[in-house]
Design an enzyme around this catalytic site. Structure first.
Site, PDB file in Angstrom:
ATOM      1  N   LEU A   1      -8.287  97.744  80.642  1.00 51.61           N
ATOM      2  CA  LEU A   1      -7.921  99.072  81.123  1.00 51.61           C
ATOM      3  C   LEU A   1      -8.173  99.243  82.618  1.00 51.61           C
ATOM      4  O   LEU A   1      -9.271  98.985  83.109  1.00 51.61           O
ATOM      5  CB  LEU A   1      -8.744 100.114  80.353  1.00 51.61           C
ATOM      6  CG  LEU A   1      -8.415 101.571  80.645  1.00 51.61           C
ATOM      7  CD1 LEU A   1      -7.025 101.949  80.136  1.00 51.61           C
ATOM      8  CD2 LEU A   1      -9.471 102.487  80.023  1.00 51.61           C
ATOM      9  N   TYR A   2      -7.128  99.705  83.308  1.00 48.78           N
ATOM     10  CA  TYR A   2      -7.286 100.253  84.655  1.00 48.78           C
ATOM     11  C   TYR A   2      -7.236 101.764  84.505  1.00 48.78           C
ATOM     12  O   TYR A   2      -6.346 102.296  83.823  1.00 48.78           O
ATOM     13  CB  TYR A   2      -6.138  99.806  85.567  1.00 48.78           C
ATOM     14  CG  TYR A   2      -6.312  98.403  86.128  1.00 48.78           C
ATOM     15  CD1 TYR A   2      -7.456  98.049  86.828  1.00 48.78           C
ATOM     16  CD2 TYR A   2      -5.303  97.451  85.978  1.00 48.78           C
ATOM     17  CE1 TYR A   2      -7.617  96.776  87.352  1.00 48.78           C
ATOM     18  CE2 TYR A   2      -5.450  96.160  86.497  1.00 48.78           C
ATOM     19  CZ  TYR A   2      -6.609  95.842  87.177  1.00 48.78           C
ATOM     20  OH  TYR A   2      -6.756  94.583  87.698  1.00 48.78           O
TER      21      TYR A   2
ATOM     22  N   LYS B   1     -16.028  94.927  82.741  1.00 44.92           N
ATOM     23  CA  LYS B   1     -15.556  93.679  83.360  1.00 44.92           C
ATOM     24  C   LYS B   1     -15.641  93.774  84.880  1.00 44.92           C
ATOM     25  O   LYS B   1     -14.970  94.620  85.487  1.00 44.92           O
ATOM     26  CB  LYS B   1     -14.096  93.429  82.949  1.00 44.92           C
ATOM     27  CG  LYS B   1     -13.449  92.228  83.626  1.00 44.92           C
ATOM     28  CD  LYS B   1     -12.037  91.992  83.088  1.00 44.92           C
ATOM     29  CE  LYS B   1     -11.402  90.752  83.675  1.00 44.92           C
ATOM     30  NZ  LYS B   1     -10.870  90.946  85.021  1.00 44.92           N
TER      31      LYS B   1
ATOM     32  N   PRO C   1      -7.391  88.959  80.925  1.00 45.78           N
ATOM     33  CA  PRO C   1      -6.163  89.704  81.222  1.00 45.78           C
ATOM     34  C   PRO C   1      -5.588  89.277  82.562  1.00 45.78           C
ATOM     35  O   PRO C   1      -6.293  89.281  83.577  1.00 45.78           O
ATOM     36  CB  PRO C   1      -6.668  91.160  81.306  1.00 45.78           C
ATOM     37  CG  PRO C   1      -8.099  91.035  81.761  1.00 45.78           C
ATOM     38  CD  PRO C   1      -8.605  89.765  81.127  1.00 45.78           C
TER      39      PRO C   1
ATOM     40  N   SER D   1      -3.449  92.675  79.697  1.00 45.10           N
ATOM     41  CA  SER D   1      -3.623  93.486  80.909  1.00 45.10           C
ATOM     42  C   SER D   1      -2.942  94.841  80.769  1.00 45.10           C
ATOM     43  O   SER D   1      -1.880  94.951  80.164  1.00 45.10           O
ATOM     44  CB  SER D   1      -3.019  92.730  82.099  1.00 45.10           C
ATOM     45  OG  SER D   1      -2.891  93.592  83.215  1.00 45.10           O
TER      46      SER D   1
ATOM     47  N   GLY E   1     -13.834  83.099  85.620  1.00 44.74           N
ATOM     48  CA  GLY E   1     -13.767  82.679  87.019  1.00 44.74           C
ATOM     49  C   GLY E   1     -13.970  81.189  87.175  1.00 44.74           C
ATOM     50  O   GLY E   1     -15.080  80.686  87.048  1.00 44.74           O
ATOM     51  N   GLY E   2     -12.876  80.484  87.403  1.00 41.98           N
ATOM     52  CA  GLY E   2     -12.966  79.064  87.740  1.00 41.98           C
ATOM     53  C   GLY E   2     -13.226  78.120  86.581  1.00 41.98           C
ATOM     54  O   GLY E   2     -13.471  76.937  86.817  1.00 41.98           O
ATOM     55  N   VAL E   3     -13.170  78.606  85.366  1.00 35.63           N
ATOM     56  CA  VAL E   3     -13.413  77.709  84.228  1.00 35.63           C
ATOM     57  C   VAL E   3     -12.161  76.843  84.002  1.00 35.63           C
ATOM     58  O   VAL E   3     -11.082  77.368  83.715  1.00 35.63           O
ATOM     59  CB  VAL E   3     -13.741  78.508  82.943  1.00 35.63           C
ATOM     60  CG1 VAL E   3     -13.897  77.566  81.756  1.00 35.63           C
ATOM     61  CG2 VAL E   3     -14.981  79.358  83.141  1.00 35.63           C
TER      62      VAL E   3
ATOM     63  N   HIS F   1     -13.060  88.855  89.373  1.00 36.60           N
ATOM     64  CA  HIS F   1     -11.618  89.092  89.337  1.00 36.60           C
ATOM     65  C   HIS F   1     -10.860  87.855  89.843  1.00 36.60           C
ATOM     66  O   HIS F   1      -9.853  87.966  90.538  1.00 36.60           O
ATOM     67  CB  HIS F   1     -11.269  90.319  90.185  1.00 36.60           C
ATOM     68  CG  HIS F   1     -10.078  91.096  89.701  1.00 36.60           C
ATOM     69  ND1 HIS F   1     -10.161  92.387  89.235  1.00 36.60           N
ATOM     70  CD2 HIS F   1      -8.766  90.757  89.608  1.00 36.60           C
ATOM     71  CE1 HIS F   1      -8.940  92.814  88.900  1.00 36.60           C
ATOM     72  NE2 HIS F   1      -8.075  91.838  89.113  1.00 36.60           N
TER      73      HIS F   1
ATOM     74  N   THR G   1     -12.011  97.363  83.578  1.00 41.68           N
ATOM     75  CA  THR G   1     -12.161  96.643  84.858  1.00 41.68           C
ATOM     76  C   THR G   1     -12.748  97.585  85.893  1.00 41.68           C
ATOM     77  O   THR G   1     -12.193  98.653  86.160  1.00 41.68           O
ATOM     78  CB  THR G   1     -10.793  96.089  85.300  1.00 41.68           C
ATOM     79  OG1 THR G   1     -10.340  95.217  84.274  1.00 41.68           O
ATOM     80  CG2 THR G   1     -10.896  95.321  86.607  1.00 41.68           C
TER      81      THR G   1
ATOM     82  N   ARG H   1      -5.063  90.396  99.645  1.00 38.20           N
ATOM     83  CA  ARG H   1      -4.511  89.070  99.347  1.00 38.20           C
ATOM     84  C   ARG H   1      -3.382  88.855 100.326  1.00 38.20           C
ATOM     85  O   ARG H   1      -2.314  89.454 100.217  1.00 38.20           O
ATOM     86  CB  ARG H   1      -4.030  89.040  97.900  1.00 38.20           C
ATOM     87  CG  ARG H   1      -5.131  89.505  96.945  1.00 38.20           C
ATOM     88  CD  ARG H   1      -4.650  89.896  95.602  1.00 38.20           C
ATOM     89  NE  ARG H   1      -5.705  90.550  94.828  1.00 38.20           N
ATOM     90  CZ  ARG H   1      -5.505  91.131  93.662  1.00 38.20           C
ATOM     91  NH1 ARG H   1      -4.299  91.116  93.094  1.00 38.20           N
ATOM     92  NH2 ARG H   1      -6.495  91.718  93.018  1.00 38.20           N
TER      93      ARG H   1
ATOM     94  N   ARG I   1      -6.032  82.039  85.345  1.00 40.47           N
ATOM     95  CA  ARG I   1      -4.897  81.293  85.921  1.00 40.47           C
ATOM     96  C   ARG I   1      -4.385  80.139  85.058  1.00 40.47           C
ATOM     97  O   ARG I   1      -3.168  79.896  85.049  1.00 40.47           O
ATOM     98  CB  ARG I   1      -5.254  80.795  87.320  1.00 40.47           C
ATOM     99  CG  ARG I   1      -5.400  81.929  88.338  1.00 40.47           C
ATOM    100  CD  ARG I   1      -5.717  81.375  89.705  1.00 40.47           C
ATOM    101  NE  ARG I   1      -5.978  82.402  90.701  1.00 40.47           N
ATOM    102  CZ  ARG I   1      -7.143  83.007  90.875  1.00 40.47           C
ATOM    103  NH1 ARG I   1      -8.171  82.700  90.104  1.00 40.47           N
ATOM    104  NH2 ARG I   1      -7.293  83.925  91.811  1.00 40.47           N
TER     105      ARG I   1
ATOM    106  N   TYR J   1       1.194  84.996  94.260  1.00 39.09           N
ATOM    107  CA  TYR J   1       0.487  86.116  93.617  1.00 39.09           C
ATOM    108  C   TYR J   1      -0.492  85.601  92.555  1.00 39.09           C
ATOM    109  O   TYR J   1      -1.628  86.067  92.467  1.00 39.09           O
ATOM    110  CB  TYR J   1       1.502  87.090  92.990  1.00 39.09           C
ATOM    111  CG  TYR J   1       0.831  88.089  92.076  1.00 39.09           C
ATOM    112  CD1 TYR J   1      -0.005  89.089  92.597  1.00 39.09           C
ATOM    113  CD2 TYR J   1       0.972  88.009  90.685  1.00 39.09           C
ATOM    114  CE1 TYR J   1      -0.670  89.972  91.757  1.00 39.09           C
ATOM    115  CE2 TYR J   1       0.314  88.888  89.845  1.00 39.09           C
ATOM    116  CZ  TYR J   1      -0.504  89.870  90.392  1.00 39.09           C
ATOM    117  OH  TYR J   1      -1.171  90.734  89.552  1.00 39.09           O
TER     118      TYR J   1
END
Ligand code: FNR
Length: 367
Positions: free
Chosen positions: A128-129, A230, A77, A106, A286-288, A254, A155, A164, A309, A24
């Site tokens: 916020l979602y 975002k 988040p 999050s 993203g990817g940093v 995302h 978001t 996924r 991540r 996940y």
């Protein structure tokens, strides 16, 4: 074995975590092309370092939405951090605060806004979602305000959950001993096990697919907190977001978990920066994974970056100490990149300090 870079935590996390949890955290959507591209694209940007500049003193501090922070490296988040470590979001909040930077909590955290606030002082944003039930949203925003959160990261790339496939295969669901703490009192804190991804079903049931720009305006009527949009990837949406009153833009895909085959965020950044015309700050996630990545994003006009991540993997490996270490390693690498590029403060980082493979050649070849 000694950890010497952020990426090394991923393997440790893979060994420590149950497969369902690791998958996940690590997965992207579908072919995971964008997931790889988020990393690969950084390698298409090279440096044009300046030399013989006195770099004996370097200041990496900056200001975000008026808040002074120690470095332009912040925490994105990411949901359900207690699956990584029992301390979950508490550990992340403490590590961010110790590093003098911002944590974004999050909506789907396994600790509530109040619990995170109780860990001590710190500058925090709330992600916020927007749920179908707007009373839920209004209540949540009010609680975040009261708990001292300083901005809302709205978001906008998730009207439905991206596909996924590992989560589908694993029948991903929140372990029964955990809840989405912010929603506990509203009876929306649990996630059923379904015969695909439990999270995808939860989103389909609760998150408002009809979300549109008018809701950004609505959100502004219910809160005074600045709103960061975002999930922007185009100049067009940047302009609309600013017209709708966004206080900032987060260029994000995302973590490559939503629409596959969107560009790497570092490729989309400059378009967004140009469209923003300095009216609002633009951030990137993203990817940093390296200080050099942070520098490249700033050279392309970002005011700061967020990491996702690396926090989860280091949390899984070493809890708060791991997250602290990730922040410290990125800071050290970024400072070193500045020194070796001849930049003493963030203001000195310019577009001329890098060359991207999409740039026109600087020197016309002699014929
Ligand atoms: C996320 N992300 C995310 N974004 C958001 O707005 N709300 C959320 O709850 C989550 N949850 C979440 C969980 C996991 C496991 C991941 C990996 C990502 C996206 C996140 O904020 C950010 O955009 C990316 O993680 C940045 O990319 P990197 O740093 O993970 O490559």
């Amino acid at each position: 074995m000694e950890i010497t870079n952020v990426m090394e935590y991923e393997e440790i996390a893979r060994q420590k975590l149950p497969k369902m949890v690791f998958d996940y955290y690590s997965s992207g959507a579908e072919d995971q092309w964008t997931l790889r591209e988020n990393r690969n694209a950084f390698s298409r940007i090279l440096f044009r370092p300046r030399i013989l500049i006195d770099v004996s003193k370097i200041d990496v501090s900056t200001t975000v939405l008026g808040f002074k922070i120690s470095m332009p490296i912040m925490i994105a988040p990411t949901a359900m951090q207690k699956m990584a470590h029992p301390e979950g979001e508490y550990a992340t909040a403490r590590a961010a605060s110790a590093a003098g930077t911002i944590m974004t909590l999050s909506s789907w955290a396994t600790s509530s806004v109040e619990e995170v606030a109780s860990t001590g002082p710190g500058i925090r944003f709330f992600q916020l979602y927007v749920y179908k039930d707007r009373n839920v949203v209004a209540q949540l925003v009010r609680r975040a305000e009261r708990a001292g959160f300083k901005a809302i990261a709205l978001t906008v790339d998730t009207p439905r959950l991206g596909r996924r496939e590992a989560d589908i295969k694993n029948r991903f669901t929140l372990p029964p001993y955990l809840t989405l703490k912010n929603f506990e009192g509203l009876d929306l804190g649990k996630m059923d096990k379904t015969n695909d991804s439990g999270l995808a079903s939860y989103v389909a049931g609760q998150v408002d697919r009809s979300l549109s720009w008018k809701d950004v305006k609505w959100l502004r009527t219910i809160t005074k907190l600045p709103i960061l949009v975002k999930g922007v990837l185009t100049a067009e949406d940047t302009r609309i977001a600013i017209e709708c009153g966004a206080a900032g833009i987060i260029v994000s895909n995302h973590g490559a978990r939503q629409l596959d085959y969107v560009p790497a965020t570092i490729m989309a950044l400059e378009e967004v920066v140009r469209a923003a015309q300095g009216r609002v700050p633009v951030f990137l996630d993203g990817g940093v994974r390296r200080g050099t990545d942070v520098f490249k994003a700033l050279a392309l006009g970002a005011s700061g970056i967020f990491i996702g991540r690396p926090v989860l993997f280091s949390l899984a490996a070493e809890g708060e100490a791991g997250v602290r270490k990730v922040l410290q390693m990125l800071r050290d690498e970024f400072e070193l990149t500045m020194a070796l590029s001849g930049c003493r403060s963030l203001k000195e980082i310019t577009r001329d300090h890098i060359v991207a493979d999409w740039d026109a050649p600087r020197i016309a070849p002699r014929l």
